[in-house]
Design a protein around this motif. Structure first.
Motif, PDB file in Angstrom:
ATOM      1  N   ALA A  43      28.581  28.581  68.375  1.00  0.00           N
ATOM      2  CA  ALA A  43      29.501  28.980  69.447  1.00  0.00           C
ATOM      3  C   ALA A  43      30.681  29.783  68.896  1.00  0.00           C
ATOM      4  CB  ALA A  43      29.987  27.750  70.205  1.00  0.00           C
ATOM      5  N   VAL A  44      31.194  29.384  67.730  1.00  0.00           N
ATOM      6  CA  VAL A  44      32.281  30.126  67.087  1.00  0.00           C
ATOM      7  C   VAL A  44      31.808  31.538  66.742  1.00  0.00           C
ATOM      8  CG1 VAL A  44      33.703  30.296  64.988  1.00  0.00           C
ATOM      9  CG2 VAL A  44      33.513  28.111  66.195  1.00  0.00           C
ATOM     10  N   ARG A  45      30.619  31.632  66.164  1.00  0.00           N
ATOM     11  CA  ARG A  45      30.072  32.946  65.820  1.00  0.00           C
ATOM     12  C   ARG A  45      29.898  33.816  67.060  1.00  0.00           C
ATOM     13  NH1 ARG A  45      25.291  31.164  61.600  1.00  0.00           N
ATOM     14  NH2 ARG A  45      26.647  30.878  59.773  1.00  0.00           N
ATOM     15  N   GLY A  46      29.435  33.206  68.131  1.00  0.00           N
ATOM     16  CA  GLY A  46      29.250  33.959  69.374  1.00  0.00           C
ATOM     17  C   GLY A  46      30.557  34.493  69.917  1.00  0.00           C
ATOM     18  N   LEU A  47      31.580  33.639  69.942  1.00  0.00           N
ATOM     19  CA  LEU A  47      32.880  34.062  70.454  1.00  0.00           C
ATOM     20  C   LEU A  47      33.481  35.147  69.560  1.00  0.00           C
ATOM     21  CD1 LEU A  47      35.076  33.778  72.566  1.00  0.00           C
ATOM     22  CD2 LEU A  47      36.043  31.881  71.208  1.00  0.00           C
ATOM     23  N   ARG A  48      33.379  34.963  68.260  1.00  0.00           N
ATOM     24  CA  ARG A  48      33.902  35.986  67.341  1.00  0.00           C
ATOM     25  C   ARG A  48      33.178  37.314  67.543  1.00  0.00           C
ATOM     26  NH1 ARG A  48      33.311  37.174  61.132  1.00  0.00           N
ATOM     27  NH2 ARG A  48      35.188  38.417  60.859  1.00  0.00           N
ATOM     28  N   SER A  74      30.260  34.823  81.114  1.00  0.00           N
ATOM     29  CA  SER A  74      28.828  34.708  80.785  1.00  0.00           C
ATOM     30  C   SER A  74      28.636  33.843  79.542  1.00  0.00           C
ATOM     31  CB  SER A  74      28.218  36.091  80.550  1.00  0.00           C
ATOM     32  OG  SER A  74      28.266  36.847  81.724  1.00  0.00           O
ATOM     33  N   TYR A  75      29.470  34.078  78.539  1.00  0.00           N
ATOM     34  CA  TYR A  75      29.431  33.274  77.320  1.00  0.00           C
ATOM     35  C   TYR A  75      29.673  31.802  77.648  1.00  0.00           C
ATOM     36  CZ  TYR A  75      31.458  31.195  73.067  1.00  0.00           C
ATOM     37  OH  TYR A  75      31.775  30.360  72.030  1.00  0.00           O
ATOM     38  N   LEU A  76      30.692  31.534  78.461  1.00  0.00           N
ATOM     39  CA  LEU A  76      31.031  30.152  78.804  1.00  0.00           C
ATOM     40  C   LEU A  76      29.938  29.490  79.635  1.00  0.00           C
ATOM     41  CD1 LEU A  76      34.837  30.639  79.459  1.00  0.00           C
ATOM     42  CD2 LEU A  76      33.767  29.412  77.547  1.00  0.00           C
ATOM     43  N   ALA A  77      29.267  30.263  80.491  1.00  0.00           N
ATOM     44  CA  ALA A  77      28.132  29.709  81.242  1.00  0.00           C
ATOM     45  C   ALA A  77      27.055  29.248  80.266  1.00  0.00           C
ATOM     46  CB  ALA A  77      27.580  30.754  82.216  1.00  0.00           C
ATOM     47  N   GLY A  78      26.870  29.998  79.190  1.00  0.00           N
ATOM     48  CA  GLY A  78      25.915  29.601  78.156  1.00  0.00           C
ATOM     49  C   GLY A  78      26.349  28.348  77.430  1.00  0.00           C
ATOM     50  N   ILE A  79      27.630  28.221  77.163  1.00  0.00           N
ATOM     51  CA  ILE A  79      28.156  27.018  76.501  1.00  0.00           C
ATOM     52  C   ILE A  79      27.927  25.799  77.402  1.00  0.00           C
ATOM     53  CG2 ILE A  79      30.276  25.849  75.721  1.00  0.00           C
ATOM     54  CD1 ILE A  79      29.387  28.010  73.780  1.00  0.00           C
ATOM     55  N   HIS A  80      28.224  25.949  78.687  1.00  0.00           N
ATOM     56  CA  HIS A  80      28.010  24.842  79.624  1.00  0.00           C
ATOM     57  C   HIS A  80      26.523  24.491  79.703  1.00  0.00           C
ATOM     58  CE1 HIS A  80      32.133  24.575  81.033  1.00  0.00           C
ATOM     59  NE2 HIS A  80      32.170  25.897  81.165  1.00  0.00           N
ATOM     60  N   LYS A  81      25.674  25.485  79.672  1.00  0.00           N
ATOM     61  CA  LYS A  81      24.218  25.270  79.730  1.00  0.00           C
ATOM     62  C   LYS A  81      23.732  24.522  78.480  1.00  0.00           C
ATOM     63  CE  LYS A  81      20.424  26.529  82.016  1.00  0.00           C
ATOM     64  NZ  LYS A  81      20.144  25.960  83.302  1.00  0.00           N
ATOM     65  N   MET A  82      24.310  24.837  77.327  1.00  0.00           N
ATOM     66  CA  MET A  82      23.930  24.162  76.081  1.00  0.00           C
ATOM     67  C   MET A  82      24.129  22.645  76.214  1.00  0.00           C
ATOM     68  SD  MET A  82      25.597  26.516  73.049  1.00  0.00           S
ATOM     69  CE  MET A  82      25.429  25.266  71.785  1.00  0.00           C
ATOM     70  N   LYS A  83      25.170  22.240  76.875  1.00  0.00           N
ATOM     71  CA  LYS A  83      25.479  20.822  76.962  1.00  0.00           C
ATOM     72  C   LYS A  83      24.667  20.109  78.043  1.00  0.00           C
ATOM     73  CE  LYS A  83      27.183  19.106  74.470  1.00  0.00           C
ATOM     74  NZ  LYS A  83      26.501  18.729  73.220  1.00  0.00           N
ATOM     75  N   GLU A  84      24.002  20.875  78.912  1.00  0.00           N
ATOM     76  CA  GLU A  84      23.158  20.258  79.934  1.00  0.00           C
ATOM     77  C   GLU A  84      21.818  19.822  79.351  1.00  0.00           C
ATOM     78  OE1 GLU A  84      22.769  23.039  83.163  1.00  0.00           O
ATOM     79  OE2 GLU A  84      24.922  23.076  83.523  1.00  0.00           O
ATOM     80  N   LYS A  85      21.442  20.379  78.218  1.00  0.00           N
ATOM     81  CA  LYS A  85      20.126  20.061  77.610  1.00  0.00           C
ATOM     82  C   LYS A  85      20.121  18.721  76.947  1.00  0.00           C
ATOM     83  CE  LYS A  85      18.801  24.821  76.996  1.00  0.00           C
ATOM     84  NZ  LYS A  85      18.343  25.848  76.123  1.00  0.00           N
TER      85      LYS A  85
END
Length: 189
Positions: A142-147, A178-189
């Motif tokens: 997630a850090v790499r993605g945000l950077r 869009s990035y944050l939607a992906g972060i939220h999706k990661m935690k739903e798994k």
């Protein structure tokens, strides 16, 4: 003997101004001495040549960036913190075009002082992203993605890559959403 009133902070401020106004390549010992109205050898009382100046300037830039990101994140969490930190990052890149470039080169350095300054930024970002419940490898990805988002956006903007007449900050925030939607999706798994 060091010139009265000349110190490392003054040297770094002047070098920052040259870098931001004329580009990093314009930061030389001669140009810096001229700006400070001193002879180039006087700089050696405070820095170890051009390489030493660039190292100190990289640390200085990373420290400024960290301070801005830390200030932007105070009292905020999750999405609000990410958006606020992103705004601060992009504003730093806009304001400090020259030293922003140097902070990116600093990531490749094995110098302890540079690594420590850069590490504070990574640690702050990890702390913010852990607020989503991310752990271990997840938080590093997630850090790499945000950077990548922030650097890519800032670099494209600096190079004139956004030619269409749309509000840049709106584009940035849509990308972050869009990035944050992906972060939220990661935690739903």
């Amino acid at each position: 003997m060091p010139r009265m009133g000349l110190d490392l902070h003054t040297i770094l401020q002047s070098a920052t101004e040259i870098a931001d106004q004329q580009g990093l390549a314009s930061v030389t010992l001669a140009s810096l001495a001229k700006k400070l109205n001193i002879r180039p050898p006087s700089l050696y009382n405070h820095i170890e040549g051009l390489g030493g100046l660039r190292k100190k300037l990289a640390v200085h830039g990373l420290d400024i960036l960290y301070d801005r990101l830390a200030h932007a994140s105070i009292g905020k969490a999750k999405d609000e913190a990410v958006h606020s930190v992103a705004d601060a990052y992009v504003a730093f890149a806009r304001e400090h075009r020259g030293i922003y470039e140097l902070t990116l080169q600093a990531a490749e350095s094995e110098d302890h002082e540079i690594q420590k300054a850069g590490g504070k930024i990574v640690d702050l970002t990890v702390q913010i992203l852990r607020g989503y419940g991310l752990e271990n490898d997840e938080v590093i990805h997630a850090v790499r993605g945000l950077r990548s988002i922030l650097h890519g956006f800032s670099s494209l903007e600096q190079k004139g890559g956004f030619g269409l007449p749309l509000e840049l900050d709106k584009s940035l925030h849509l990308l972050l959403d869009s990035y944050l939607a992906g972060i939220h999706k990661m935690k739903e798994k």
